[in-house]
Design a protein around this motif. Structure first.
Motif, PDB file in Angstrom:
ATOM      1  N   LYS A   3       0.825  -1.348   0.085  1.00 49.35           N
ATOM      2  CA  LYS A   3      -0.094   0.225  -0.035  1.00 49.35           C
ATOM      3  C   LYS A   3       0.574   1.145  -0.086  1.00 49.35           C
ATOM      4  O   LYS A   3       0.207   2.124  -0.885  1.00 49.35           O
ATOM      5  CB  LYS A   3      -0.477  -0.037   1.276  1.00 49.35           C
ATOM      6  N   THR A   7      -9.242   4.067   2.439  1.00 48.43           N
ATOM      7  CA  THR A   7      -8.947   2.626   2.766  1.00 48.43           C
ATOM      8  C   THR A   7      -8.120   1.792   1.821  1.00 48.43           C
ATOM      9  O   THR A   7      -8.178   2.372   0.827  1.00 48.43           O
ATOM     10  CB  THR A   7     -10.773   2.503   2.605  1.00 48.43           C
ATOM     11  N   ASP A   8      -7.797   1.180   2.525  1.00 51.97           N
ATOM     12  CA  ASP A   8      -7.298  -0.864   1.465  1.00 51.97           C
ATOM     13  C   ASP A   8      -7.565  -0.234   0.327  1.00 51.97           C
ATOM     14  O   ASP A   8      -6.140  -0.607  -0.833  1.00 51.97           O
ATOM     15  CB  ASP A   8      -7.105  -1.516   2.285  1.00 51.97           C
ATOM     16  N   SER A   9      -8.483  -0.682   0.190  1.00 54.66           N
ATOM     17  CA  SER A   9      -9.331  -0.913  -1.175  1.00 54.66           C
ATOM     18  C   SER A   9      -9.077   0.192  -2.339  1.00 54.66           C
ATOM     19  O   SER A   9      -8.803  -0.136  -3.156  1.00 54.66           O
ATOM     20  CB  SER A   9     -11.268  -0.761  -0.760  1.00 54.66           C
ATOM     21  N   GLU A  10     -10.111   1.289  -1.499  1.00 56.80           N
ATOM     22  CA  GLU A  10      -8.985   2.569  -2.652  1.00 56.80           C
ATOM     23  C   GLU A  10      -8.288   2.572  -2.620  1.00 56.80           C
ATOM     24  O   GLU A  10      -7.924   2.780  -4.368  1.00 56.80           O
ATOM     25  CB  GLU A  10      -9.872   4.032  -1.902  1.00 56.80           C
ATOM     26  N   TYR A  67      -5.441   0.403  -3.230  1.00 61.49           N
ATOM     27  CA  TYR A  67      -5.689  -0.655  -4.271  1.00 61.49           C
ATOM     28  C   TYR A  67      -6.004  -0.150  -5.945  1.00 61.49           C
ATOM     29  O   TYR A  67      -5.127  -0.553  -6.770  1.00 61.49           O
ATOM     30  CB  TYR A  67      -5.967  -1.636  -4.112  1.00 61.49           C
ATOM     31  N   GLU A  68      -7.086   0.403  -5.593  1.00 61.03           N
ATOM     32  CA  GLU A  68      -7.754   0.981  -7.104  1.00 61.03           C
ATOM     33  C   GLU A  68      -6.786   1.714  -7.750  1.00 61.03           C
ATOM     34  O   GLU A  68      -7.190   1.651  -8.994  1.00 61.03           O
ATOM     35  CB  GLU A  68      -9.261   1.254  -7.123  1.00 61.03           C
ATOM     36  N   SER A  81     -12.701  -4.968  -9.148  1.00 61.22           N
ATOM     37  CA  SER A  81     -12.309  -4.891  -7.763  1.00 61.22           C
ATOM     38  C   SER A  81     -11.137  -5.675  -7.238  1.00 61.22           C
ATOM     39  O   SER A  81     -10.357  -6.300  -7.932  1.00 61.22           O
ATOM     40  CB  SER A  81     -13.222  -5.014  -6.203  1.00 61.22           C
ATOM     41  N   ASP A  85      -8.043  -7.636  -3.901  1.00 64.71           N
ATOM     42  CA  ASP A  85      -8.031  -7.545  -2.624  1.00 64.71           C
ATOM     43  C   ASP A  85      -5.964  -7.683  -2.573  1.00 64.71           C
ATOM     44  O   ASP A  85      -5.939  -8.604  -2.941  1.00 64.71           O
ATOM     45  CB  ASP A  85      -8.914  -8.368  -2.337  1.00 64.71           C
ATOM     46  N   ASP A 134     -16.710   1.708  -4.487  1.00 61.99           N
ATOM     47  CA  ASP A 134     -17.582   2.802  -2.931  1.00 61.99           C
ATOM     48  C   ASP A 134     -17.804   4.176  -3.139  1.00 61.99           C
ATOM     49  O   ASP A 134     -17.909   5.056  -2.553  1.00 61.99           O
ATOM     50  CB  ASP A 134     -15.941   2.619  -2.447  1.00 61.99           C
TER      51      ASP A 134
END
Length: 679
Positions: free
Chosen positions: A462, A484-487, A489-490, A528, A530, A626
């Motif tokens: 990250k 966030t972590d997901s954001e 990664y995107e 997405s 992860d 998101d």
């Protein structure tokens, strides 16, 4: 003979045989001593050679003949199976694919194959020590004739002989130019059903049904007919080159095959005798698990040109439009009989819609099948050890989506192998298995299909992603602290983004992923990510099952009707104007603790009309990943299935519009591209 009528069959069957060669060669590399695999490849090459020769495609026939020579040397232990040898055979398969593609596009299928043929010939000269078996076609036939029988089959033969029946092994050899072998097999077994009982077939009936044999097979028959009558009955069938009928007995079989010497216990023998007596007495009844299945297989499936399915789908789309028109007229006239008729027609057309959509569904294995070969080449090029696991290849997807999803998956898998999986030495130092794993998985859920590409590599760091995003000014320091972590990664989907220290020719983690994302979103899907450091990454793709007929919410904006795809909608709401918040020239609402921006569709599409004076707004809440937003509309009309129509090349620059449809009243309504509104 006019061959054009057989061209389509030739192309489809050739694709299957070439894919079979690819698949079995990959298995052979891991099991170089397995003769059965070599025989499977040989059968595919041999069948392809015969079909090509019959159709007049000499280059394909010549190349497959040379492949046969190499494969024959392998199974006769004259040549070792080595990665270098398989490289050459794979090269030949690539040439076959290229020539077949030329034929598919209307070409002559010619190609300069001299270099490949020479490489095959030179690789086939590698001799090894060991017993060398006899060569040639007659030995292949003889090896089939020498197949063994289990104790049950031997007891059947013994009991049949004692009851006065004759037992024969019958060799049937088809002509080399036989085009529809399965049809000949069916006709042959139909004759056998009428004159006796088939107790064994070599190759098996299942293999015969799938044409997994060269041009000959052996059938063991119990009958009252003479050998001459059997031979004459089979020779009456066209395209039969040879029929050899040989009487057999348990004694001759035991002498011929020393390995079958086990005698069952007395209890087993009694049980088998009771079963076989009834079996032989019912000699005129076909066996359900063998000969009858030939009939069933032949009658249950047909080949249909995909263009015909496209025409059928287009006609049905027009029917869906007319169905909407009838439903509207029925509602306006309020005639009971008309309403009942329209409702019934709607139910029938809905069932018809499901059938047509299912006809267009294609197993995703047609895409997945290319990846094992690609992974093999990449592992050899990168000097890595990688195991590709494919799960759910039988999952079906609309053909239009199948045609488009291949390239994004290729890119994601190449990224996983190149920059996801570490080198074997590095993996050992981390305490991992030196062989990395990439899992490709597909499954259905609701009206969507999910495809996952997961690796057990180094994962995405990250901090490294944030640092690169900041240096490229994709985000600022303030935004970075709230992601966030997901954001995070995107962020790698941003154009030109890469976390790789060195960009290779294979791929770069992030290079081109913006294109992958755009392609998937153009299909109505989303992707997405992860990831966990040192444990690996997983890319998840969600796609609609079909993109031609979709469910939408119809909304009204200043007397104009717009369609919002149901797949993008979270909910609808009615809000008071007093609830609207203002921040940085942006109107917002608080939806259960989450602040989301408002978008006025009349402003986006510049719809003329009178200024709204109501105290309430109708809002459609949409989501993309998101990100959320509320679309302000005048009113909700209702949910409806509509046909997605392209706007054509002249109207493509229109903002946030993915297509159009024709409504029941004949008006054209635009379909809103929610993904574009949430960028």
């Amino acid at each position: 003979m006019e061959m054009n009528q057989y061209l389509e069959i030739f192309i489809e069957e050739s694709k299957e045989h070439i894919q079979a060669c690819n698949d079995h060669l990959l298995v052979l590399e891991k099991n170089p001593e397995d003769v059965n695999i070599i025989n499977e490849i040989f059968r595919s090459a041999h069948t392809l050679k015969g079909m090509a020769a019959t159709m007049g495609f000499e280059d394909i026939a010549k190349l497959t003949h040379q492949m046969e020579n190499v494969l024959d040397d392998i199974r006769n232990r004259k040549t070792r199976v080595t990665p270098e040898l398989l490289d050459v055979v794979f090269l030949a398969v690539d040439d076959l694919e290229t020539m077949l593609q030329s034929i598919t596009e209307g070409g002559d299928g010619k190609r300069d194959i001299a270099e490949t043929v020479e490489k095959l010939a030179s690789r086939g000269q590698i001799e090894i020590k060991g017993p060398i078996q006899k060569e040639g076609r007659e030995d292949q036939i003889d090896s089939i004739a020498r197949s063994t029988y289990d104790e049950f089959e031997l007891t059947v033969l013994q009991q049949s002989t004692e009851q006065g029946f004759s037992c024969y092994e019958i060799l049937i050899q088809l002509r080399k130019d036989c085009l529809l072998k399965i049809a000949r097999v069916f006709m042959i077994f139909d004759v056998f059903e009428k004159i006796g009982e088939v107790i064994k077939s070599n190759p098996t009936v299942e293999e015969l049904e799938e044409e997994k044999f060269d041009d000959h097979f052996i059938v063991t028959l119990i009958t009252n007919e003479t050998a001459n009558n059997i031979q004459e009955s089979i020779l009456n069938i066209s395209e039969i080159e040879k029929v050899d009928v040989q009487p057999i007995s348990v004694q001759t079989i035991r002498q011929r095959d020393k390995n079958v010497e086990q005698t069952p216990t007395d209890d087993t023998t009694v049980e088998v005798q009771e079963m076989t007596t009834e079996s032989v007495q019912r000699k005129n009844e076909p066996k359900k698990d063998e000969t009858s299945s030939l009939k069933n297989t032949a009658s249950k499936t047909i080949r249909v040109n995909i263009d015909r399915l496209d025409i059928l789908m287009n006609l049905f789309e027009e029917l869906v439009i007319d169905r909407g028109r009838l439903e509207q007229i029925s509602h306006e006239l309020n005639n009971l009989e008309l309403q009942e008729t329209v409702e019934r027609m709607s139910r029938v057309s809905a069932d018809l819609q499901n059938i047509i959509l299912n006809m267009r569904m294609v197993p995703i294995e047609t895409v997945f099948n290319r990846f094992p070969r690609m992974v093999r080449e990449l592992t050899r090029e990168l000097h890595k050890k990688i195991n590709l696991e494919i799960i759910g290849a039988e999952t079906e997807l609309d053909r239009t989506v199948i045609d488009e999803i291949g390239d994004p998956l290729v890119h994601l898998i190449r990224n996983a192998i190149d920059h996801g999986i570490e080198m074997p030495k590095e993996r050992r130092e981390k305490g991992k298995n030196e062989e990395g794993t990439v899992v490709l998985k597909a499954y259905h859920s609701g009206n969507h299909i999910f495809i996952e590409i997961e690796d057990d590599g180094a994962g995405i760091i990250k901090e490294k992603v944030l640092q690169k995003a900041l240096s490229k000014e994709i985000i600022n320091e303030q935004d970075a602290s709230t992601l966030t972590d997901s954001e995070i990664y995107e962020l790698i989907f941003s154009s030109g983004f890469s976390t790789a220290d060195k960009i290779s020719d294979i791929s770069g983690r992030g290079v081109g992923l913006d294109v992958v994302k755009s392609k998937i979103e153009s299909l109505g899907g989303k992707v997405s990510i992860d990831s966990q450091v040192e444990k690996g990454s997983k890319f998840s793709i969600q796609l609609p099952l079909t993109v031609s007929i979709i469910s939408v919410m119809l909304v009204d904006v200043q007397n104009e009707t717009y369609c919002i795809p149901i797949s993008s909608i979270i909910e609808t709401a009615i809000i008071q104007k007093s609830e609207i918040l203002h921040s940085h020239n942006q109107e917002l609402i608080d939806l259960r603790g989450k602040v989301i921006p408002l978008i006025y569709l009349k402003d986006i599409y510049e719809v003329p009309g009178v200024k709204d004076t109501d105290d309430f707004y109708s809002v459609v809440i949409i989501k993309k990943g998101d990100k959320m937003a509320g679309l302000i509309v005048d009113s909700f009309i209702g949910q409806q299935e509509i046909v997605l129509k392209s706007l054509g090349h002249y109207l493509t620059p229109i903002t946030a519009v993915s297509g159009s449809t024709i409504l029941g009243d004949g008006k054209v309504a635009l379909i809103i591209d929610c993904n574009a509104l949430l960028t």
